[in-house]
Write a protein that holds these residues in place. Sequence first.
Motif, mmCIF file in Angstrom:
data_model
loop_
_atom_site.group_PDB
_atom_site.id
_atom_site.type_symbol
_atom_site.label_atom_id
_atom_site.label_comp_id
_atom_site.label_asym_id
_atom_site.label_seq_id
_atom_site.Cartn_x
_atom_site.Cartn_y
_atom_site.Cartn_z
ATOM 1 N N SER A 21 54.578 -39.726 -9.874
ATOM 2 C CA SER A 21 53.005 -40.009 -9.617
ATOM 3 C C SER A 21 51.944 -38.676 -10.662
ATOM 4 O O SER A 21 50.990 -38.780 -10.683
ATOM 5 C CB SER A 21 52.696 -39.686 -8.603
ATOM 6 O OG SER A 21 52.840 -38.764 -7.544
ATOM 7 N N GLY A 22 52.872 -37.856 -10.824
ATOM 8 C CA GLY A 22 52.117 -36.294 -11.727
ATOM 9 C C GLY A 22 50.701 -36.329 -10.319
ATOM 10 O O GLY A 22 51.120 -35.562 -9.241
ATOM 11 N N ASP A 23 49.442 -36.136 -10.447
ATOM 12 C CA ASP A 23 48.668 -36.300 -10.257
ATOM 13 C C ASP A 23 47.698 -37.406 -10.242
ATOM 14 O O ASP A 23 46.647 -37.191 -9.632
ATOM 15 C CB ASP A 23 47.822 -34.736 -11.000
ATOM 16 C CG ASP A 23 47.823 -33.367 -10.003
ATOM 17 O OD1 ASP A 23 49.043 -33.494 -9.375
ATOM 18 O OD2 ASP A 23 47.599 -32.692 -10.886
ATOM 19 N N PHE A 24 48.226 -38.517 -9.870
ATOM 20 C CA PHE A 24 47.196 -39.277 -9.485
ATOM 21 C C PHE A 24 46.685 -39.876 -8.607
ATOM 22 O O PHE A 24 45.726 -40.408 -8.423
ATOM 23 C CB PHE A 24 47.918 -40.489 -10.130
ATOM 24 C CG PHE A 24 47.814 -42.440 -10.072
ATOM 25 C CD1 PHE A 24 46.604 -43.067 -11.409
ATOM 26 C CD2 PHE A 24 47.901 -43.172 -8.771
ATOM 27 C CE1 PHE A 24 45.788 -43.867 -10.811
ATOM 28 C CE2 PHE A 24 46.656 -44.377 -7.870
ATOM 29 C CZ PHE A 24 45.620 -44.108 -9.578
ATOM 30 N N PHE A 25 47.387 -39.365 -7.782
ATOM 31 C CA PHE A 25 46.461 -39.577 -5.848
ATOM 32 C C PHE A 25 46.280 -37.592 -6.129
ATOM 33 O O PHE A 25 44.995 -37.675 -5.024
ATOM 34 C CB PHE A 25 48.366 -39.386 -5.254
ATOM 35 C CG PHE A 25 48.676 -40.929 -4.998
ATOM 36 C CD1 PHE A 25 47.878 -41.539 -5.676
ATOM 37 C CD2 PHE A 25 50.258 -40.781 -5.554
ATOM 38 C CE1 PHE A 25 48.988 -42.912 -5.298
ATOM 39 C CE2 PHE A 25 51.423 -41.509 -5.703
ATOM 40 C CZ PHE A 25 49.968 -42.847 -6.148
ATOM 41 N N GLY A 26 46.461 -36.771 -6.487
ATOM 42 C CA GLY A 26 45.862 -35.632 -6.183
ATOM 43 C C GLY A 26 47.056 -34.700 -5.835
ATOM 44 O O GLY A 26 47.659 -35.131 -5.754
ATOM 45 N N PRO A 27 46.692 -33.368 -5.723
ATOM 46 C CA PRO A 27 48.069 -32.576 -5.355
ATOM 47 C C PRO A 27 48.207 -32.930 -3.917
ATOM 48 O O PRO A 27 49.684 -32.557 -3.740
ATOM 49 C CB PRO A 27 47.299 -31.083 -5.394
ATOM 50 C CG PRO A 27 45.357 -31.602 -5.459
ATOM 51 C CD PRO A 27 45.203 -33.085 -5.867
ATOM 52 N N LEU A 28 47.967 -33.536 -2.827
ATOM 53 C CA LEU A 28 48.170 -34.665 -1.361
ATOM 54 C C LEU A 28 48.549 -35.249 -1.677
ATOM 55 O O LEU A 28 47.669 -36.400 -2.392
ATOM 56 C CB LEU A 28 47.160 -33.499 -0.250
ATOM 57 C CG LEU A 28 47.147 -32.045 -0.479
ATOM 58 C CD1 LEU A 28 45.651 -32.288 0.134
ATOM 59 C CD2 LEU A 28 47.634 -31.597 -0.571
ATOM 60 N N PHE A 29 49.467 -36.199 -0.901
ATOM 61 C CA PHE A 29 48.951 -37.352 -0.725
ATOM 62 C C PHE A 29 48.976 -37.643 1.202
ATOM 63 O O PHE A 29 50.181 -37.533 1.709
ATOM 64 C CB PHE A 29 50.369 -38.272 -1.468
ATOM 65 C CG PHE A 29 50.690 -39.427 -1.424
ATOM 66 C CD1 PHE A 29 49.943 -40.553 -1.933
ATOM 67 C CD2 PHE A 29 51.405 -40.389 -0.521
ATOM 68 C CE1 PHE A 29 49.897 -42.024 -1.572
ATOM 69 C CE2 PHE A 29 51.945 -41.856 0.025
ATOM 70 C CZ PHE A 29 51.036 -42.386 -1.187
ATOM 71 N N PRO A 30 48.867 -38.807 1.784
ATOM 72 C CA PRO A 30 47.606 -39.192 0.997
ATOM 73 C C PRO A 30 45.935 -38.196 1.005
ATOM 74 O O PRO A 30 46.232 -37.763 1.955
ATOM 75 C CB PRO A 30 47.704 -40.137 1.591
ATOM 76 C CG PRO A 30 48.349 -40.118 2.975
ATOM 77 C CD PRO A 30 49.444 -38.959 2.535
ATOM 78 N N GLN A 31 45.244 -38.695 0.209
ATOM 79 C CA GLN A 31 44.450 -38.162 0.245
ATOM 80 C C GLN A 31 43.299 -38.464 0.018
ATOM 81 O O GLN A 31 43.574 -39.904 -0.714
ATOM 82 C CB GLN A 31 44.125 -36.945 -0.493
ATOM 83 C CG GLN A 31 44.003 -36.751 -1.940
ATOM 84 C CD GLN A 31 43.848 -35.475 -2.829
ATOM 85 O OE1 GLN A 31 45.002 -34.483 -2.704
ATOM 86 N NE2 GLN A 31 42.792 -35.036 -3.546
ATOM 87 N N PHE A 32 41.718 -37.962 -0.154
ATOM 88 C CA PHE A 32 40.006 -38.617 -0.568
ATOM 89 C C PHE A 32 40.634 -38.729 -1.736
ATOM 90 O O PHE A 32 40.608 -36.815 -2.446
ATOM 91 C CB PHE A 32 39.377 -38.613 0.044
ATOM 92 C CG PHE A 32 38.198 -39.649 -0.457
ATOM 93 C CD1 PHE A 32 37.749 -41.056 -0.201
ATOM 94 C CD2 PHE A 32 37.278 -38.689 -1.484
ATOM 95 C CE1 PHE A 32 36.812 -41.352 -0.653
ATOM 96 C CE2 PHE A 32 36.098 -39.851 -2.023
ATOM 97 C CZ PHE A 32 35.940 -40.875 -1.848
ATOM 98 N N HIS A 63 53.156 -32.098 -6.663
ATOM 99 C CA HIS A 63 52.892 -31.268 -6.891
ATOM 100 C C HIS A 63 53.399 -31.127 -4.990
ATOM 101 O O HIS A 63 53.326 -32.357 -5.078
ATOM 102 C CB HIS A 63 51.529 -30.713 -6.650
ATOM 103 C CG HIS A 63 50.907 -30.242 -7.526
ATOM 104 N ND1 HIS A 63 51.235 -29.299 -7.889
ATOM 105 C CD2 HIS A 63 49.974 -30.535 -8.441
ATOM 106 C CE1 HIS A 63 50.385 -29.499 -9.560
ATOM 107 N NE2 HIS A 63 49.304 -29.887 -9.108
ATOM 108 N N LEU A 64 54.095 -30.439 -4.323
ATOM 109 C CA LEU A 64 54.459 -30.311 -3.589
ATOM 110 C C LEU A 64 56.066 -31.775 -3.352
ATOM 111 O O LEU A 64 56.503 -31.610 -3.980
ATOM 112 C CB LEU A 64 53.225 -30.551 -2.218
ATOM 113 C CG LEU A 64 52.429 -29.712 -1.855
ATOM 114 C CD1 LEU A 64 51.321 -30.702 -1.467
ATOM 115 C CD2 LEU A 64 52.413 -28.081 -1.599
#
Length: 468
Positions: free
Chosen positions: A239-250, A286-287
């Motif tokens: 996913s790269g950073d498509f969701f942001g650095p955390l999953f799930p997150q706003f 990330h993570l």
Amino acid sequence: MIKKLLLALALAAAVIAGFIFLSPNARRSVELQAVDAIGDIAARRIQSDSENQSGVAAEFINIPIEAREIADGVFQVSGVGNVQLIATGDGAVLFDTGLVTQSAKQIEAMNAVAPDVPLTHIILSHSHADHIGGLRFWDRDGAEIIAHEDFPEEQRYLKELEPYFWSRNRTLFPFMPEEPPQIGLIAYGGAIPDKLVDEDEPYVFELGGRQFEVIAATGGAEGADNVVLWMPKERILFSGDFFGPLFPQFPNIFTMRGEKIRRPVEYIDSLNRIIALEPEMIVPSHLTPVKGAEDIKRDLVKMRDAVKFVHDATVKGMNDGKTVEQLMAEIELPPTLALSEQHGRVSWAVKSIWEYYATWFHFDRTTALYATPASSVYEDIASIAGVSSLIDRAEDYIEDAKPLHALHLLDIAEHKRAPNSRALHARLAALELLLADAKTGKKNSYEIYWLNARIRKSKQKLAEAGAG
């Protein structure tokens, strides 16, 4: 520290000199030593900054660089930005290349678990430095480089505005060097994709019996040029950073450090496309990986519905004639859609969505059309009201736990004036109230970094005023 820095500079100087008498392999080895030394210095600067040990940046820089097999023939090296390698009998596919200053350690770790695997494809999830920085060191086999069709433009504007963005980033992350790196080895940019993927269809290829689909996921949480990699047989999504650095997150539709606003409806559409894939594993850059089809689907749907809720509530509020400030204060996620706002805040998304659709002119103040700011009359207000009275009222607001009201008044009281000890103490108290609320409330890292920066500045001014 100084010895390490001198070594890094000496190695970098050798790189710039051109390595006339070195073989390509020897040259690459020296280059990796140089960036490794620079990376060690940067890590120590972060680790020595006590104010930034609790945020996302510190969390990432403190991640040990380790390689492991996360699925059959799928390897991941951790770091600030993870690097993923999918091995096949006919070569390997690399997804993201990490931060340049961690390249040496990440390559060494990957070679320990997947040695001598030639790279045929390198996929860049998006144009941020912690995902493309190591490209020059990983691309040793002339692999095909694949990216989103918007990648060249995103990389261009980030490079062109690098000094502007750098000063903002350094305010939030004071452990960064004072100036953007200019040494070719670690300077940002220069990635030239061979294949650009658009929204119309994925880029599909097969390698060693494994199938790959590179999908343009426009509107992602980290820019307009996100791609994800889908392995349909294994049901693994990189996913790269498509969701942001955390999953799930706003998602971070707005980023305080500065960049283009991310497109909300396109992001919802991309989330729908990914939900339809029904992944059983998500491998972020990330993570750590996330497993479990049911849990992943639940969280993906929750992210999509949360973004849609904020988008629709903002649009409705605009149509109802409410101000952007009213909507920033009013719109909150319902309990069923509650997500971490550690990286992206709902209230900031509201303002971003508003201005994405209606630009910066809100049809409320004529003065917004012109170059004369409100601060141009601050001295008049201070003269009429009296600086002491403004500070008195600011202190009252602080007592009433209204730090933002206090800061508005202090901006007027302190405008173009010599440091005032009472005003500085009041400002410091207001900022510390906001910081305490940020740490116990949304826990948004950028908000916390910003408030720490303003507190540092206020303390510095107090010290200078005391010394004077």
